[in-house]
Design an enzyme around this catalytic site. Structure first.
Site, mmCIF file in Angstrom:
data_model
loop_
_atom_site.group_PDB
_atom_site.id
_atom_site.type_symbol
_atom_site.label_atom_id
_atom_site.label_comp_id
_atom_site.label_asym_id
_atom_site.label_seq_id
_atom_site.Cartn_x
_atom_site.Cartn_y
_atom_site.Cartn_z
ATOM 1 N N GLY A 46 0.936 -1.251 -0.205
ATOM 2 C CA GLY A 46 -0.073 -0.109 -0.010
ATOM 3 C C GLY A 46 0.915 1.294 0.028
ATOM 4 O O GLY A 46 1.801 1.270 0.262
ATOM 5 N N GLN A 51 2.584 10.012 1.971
ATOM 6 C CA GLN A 51 3.878 9.537 1.821
ATOM 7 C C GLN A 51 4.934 9.855 0.857
ATOM 8 O O GLN A 51 6.153 9.617 0.717
ATOM 9 C CB GLN A 51 3.879 7.944 1.835
ATOM 10 C CG GLN A 51 3.226 7.321 3.169
ATOM 11 C CD GLN A 51 3.219 5.813 3.068
ATOM 12 O OE1 GLN A 51 2.108 5.256 2.568
ATOM 13 N NE2 GLN A 51 4.236 5.305 3.730
ATOM 14 N N CYS A 95 5.769 -0.161 7.612
ATOM 15 C CA CYS A 95 5.451 1.077 6.973
ATOM 16 C C CYS A 95 6.543 1.553 6.058
ATOM 17 O O CYS A 95 7.666 1.698 6.532
ATOM 18 C CB CYS A 95 5.185 2.170 7.928
ATOM 19 S SG CYS A 95 4.484 3.652 7.412
ATOM 20 N N LEU A 96 6.279 2.023 4.900
ATOM 21 C CA LEU A 96 7.290 2.493 4.003
ATOM 22 C C LEU A 96 7.861 3.699 4.435
ATOM 23 O O LEU A 96 9.108 3.883 3.947
ATOM 24 C CB LEU A 96 7.064 2.482 2.479
ATOM 25 C CG LEU A 96 6.487 1.072 1.894
ATOM 26 C CD1 LEU A 96 5.897 1.384 0.524
ATOM 27 C CD2 LEU A 96 7.602 0.136 1.790
ATOM 28 N N HIS A 137 -4.745 1.044 7.428
ATOM 29 C CA HIS A 137 -3.477 1.780 7.790
ATOM 30 C C HIS A 137 -3.037 2.922 6.666
ATOM 31 O O HIS A 137 -2.721 3.932 7.010
ATOM 32 C CB HIS A 137 -2.325 0.651 7.180
ATOM 33 C CG HIS A 137 -0.968 1.124 7.340
ATOM 34 N ND1 HIS A 137 -0.114 0.654 8.085
ATOM 35 C CD2 HIS A 137 -0.287 1.977 6.554
ATOM 36 C CE1 HIS A 137 1.219 1.284 8.107
ATOM 37 N NE2 HIS A 137 1.067 1.808 7.172
ATOM 38 N N GLU A 138 -3.555 2.769 5.476
ATOM 39 C CA GLU A 138 -3.602 3.750 4.338
ATOM 40 C C GLU A 138 -4.359 4.921 4.575
ATOM 41 O O GLU A 138 -4.022 6.172 4.552
ATOM 42 C CB GLU A 138 -3.754 3.346 3.076
ATOM 43 C CG GLU A 138 -2.757 2.127 2.487
ATOM 44 C CD GLU A 138 -1.225 2.427 2.828
ATOM 45 O OE1 GLU A 138 -0.898 3.586 2.974
ATOM 46 O OE2 GLU A 138 -0.617 1.485 3.136
ATOM 47 N N HIS A 141 -3.185 7.300 7.298
ATOM 48 C CA HIS A 141 -1.942 7.975 6.579
ATOM 49 C C HIS A 141 -2.689 9.395 6.316
ATOM 50 O O HIS A 141 -2.200 10.493 6.288
ATOM 51 C CB HIS A 141 -1.448 7.403 5.142
ATOM 52 C CG HIS A 141 -0.151 6.647 5.774
ATOM 53 N ND1 HIS A 141 0.965 7.280 6.345
ATOM 54 C CD2 HIS A 141 0.154 5.132 5.443
ATOM 55 C CE1 HIS A 141 1.997 6.007 6.537
ATOM 56 N NE2 HIS A 141 1.464 5.039 5.955
HETATM 57 O O1 K1U Z 1 1.677 2.248 3.788
HETATM 58 C C1 K1U Z 1 2.703 1.935 4.011
HETATM 59 O O2 K1U Z 1 3.654 2.289 4.626
HETATM 60 C C2 K1U Z 1 3.004 0.483 2.899
HETATM 61 C C3 K1U Z 1 2.938 -0.770 4.078
HETATM 62 C C4 K1U Z 1 1.561 -1.170 4.148
HETATM 63 C C5 K1U Z 1 1.225 -2.124 5.208
HETATM 64 C C6 K1U Z 1 1.982 -3.058 5.493
HETATM 65 C C7 K1U Z 1 1.728 -4.024 6.626
HETATM 66 C C8 K1U Z 1 0.356 -3.840 7.420
HETATM 67 C C9 K1U Z 1 -0.392 -2.901 7.033
HETATM 68 C C10 K1U Z 1 -0.202 -1.863 5.867
HETATM 69 C C11 K1U Z 1 3.982 -1.722 3.627
HETATM 70 O O3 K1U Z 1 3.299 -2.036 2.295
HETATM 71 S S1 K1U Z 1 5.020 -2.253 4.402
HETATM 72 C C12 K1U Z 1 5.926 -3.616 3.469
HETATM 73 C C13 K1U Z 1 5.092 -4.749 3.374
HETATM 74 O O4 K1U Z 1 4.114 -5.029 4.364
HETATM 75 C C14 K1U Z 1 5.321 -5.788 2.472
HETATM 76 C C15 K1U Z 1 6.210 -5.717 1.496
HETATM 77 C C16 K1U Z 1 6.749 -6.812 0.733
HETATM 78 C C17 K1U Z 1 5.784 -7.938 0.731
HETATM 79 C C18 K1U Z 1 4.715 -7.974 1.616
HETATM 80 C C19 K1U Z 1 4.525 -6.925 2.376
HETATM 81 ZN ZN ZN Z 2 2.461 3.358 6.007
#
Ligand code: K1U
Ligand code: ZN
Length: 173
Positions: A46, A51, A95-96, A137-138, A141
């Protein structure tokens, strides 16, 4: 399509309430395309416009994780949770904007979300599992809220200090 830089916490742009989108323009379509490319490249499931430094209520997500399954890129404009289950689910979130930090967060297990698509049409869908966690989560944000805001103050401060250090190191490199 182009990759956009992802802001790292702490940054005041991640703490602001994003503005509703009033018009679907070519710039907004480009933003959505760029955000999907940036999300897949990260990789992530996401990404919300704040972001990438844009204060607009737009998010992208694709929680398809099964090897070989068709991707499902979604673009949600002005999303709103219209219903949330009483049942809760705990997921270890990342979270990225807070790289390499993970914590359990409890949220409604199912949510119904209404939004406008890039075509201007109204959509509504019930999400569960990882999709429900991700869309909440999004949307957080878009409201200037990060998953660490659900943690105890001490844990939040420790993660914030690590991010300040990471940003300092990245600025020097
Ligand atoms: O919003 C963001 O920062 C993105 C975030 C979203 C998220 C992750 C976990 C739970 C809720 C919301 C991410 O994508 S973090 C990376 C991640 O979870 C992932 C990366 C590669 C493969 C699978 C998952
Ligand atoms: Zn996030």
């Amino acid at each position: 399509m182009a990759l956009r830089d992802i802001l790292i916490h702490p940054d005041p742009r991640l703490k602001r309430m994003a503005d509703p989108v009033s018009e679907i323009t070519a710039d907004l379509e480009r933003l959505a395309d760029d955000m999907l490319e940036t999300m897949y490249n990260a990789p992530g499931i996401g990404l919300a416009a704040p972001q990438v430094g844009v204060g607009a209520r737009l998010l992208v997500m694709d929680c398809v994780k099964e090897e070989g399954a068709a991707p499902r890129p979604m673009v949600l404009i002005n999303p709103e949770v219209t219903w949330a289950s009483e049942a809760l689910n705990t997921y270890e979130e990342g979270c990225l904007s807070i790289p390499e930090q993970y914590a359990d967060v409890e949220r409604p297990a199912e949510v119904e979300v209404a939004w406008t698509g890039l075509d201007g049409a109204a959509h509504s869908e019930r999400f569960d599992g990882l999709w429900a966690t991700c869309v909440q989560h999004e949307i957080d944000h878009l409201d200037g809220k990060l998953f660490i805001d659900y943690l105890k103050p001490l844990r939040r401060q420790m993660i914030t200090r690590k991010m300040v250090k990471l940003k300092r190191e990245r600025a020097r490199a």
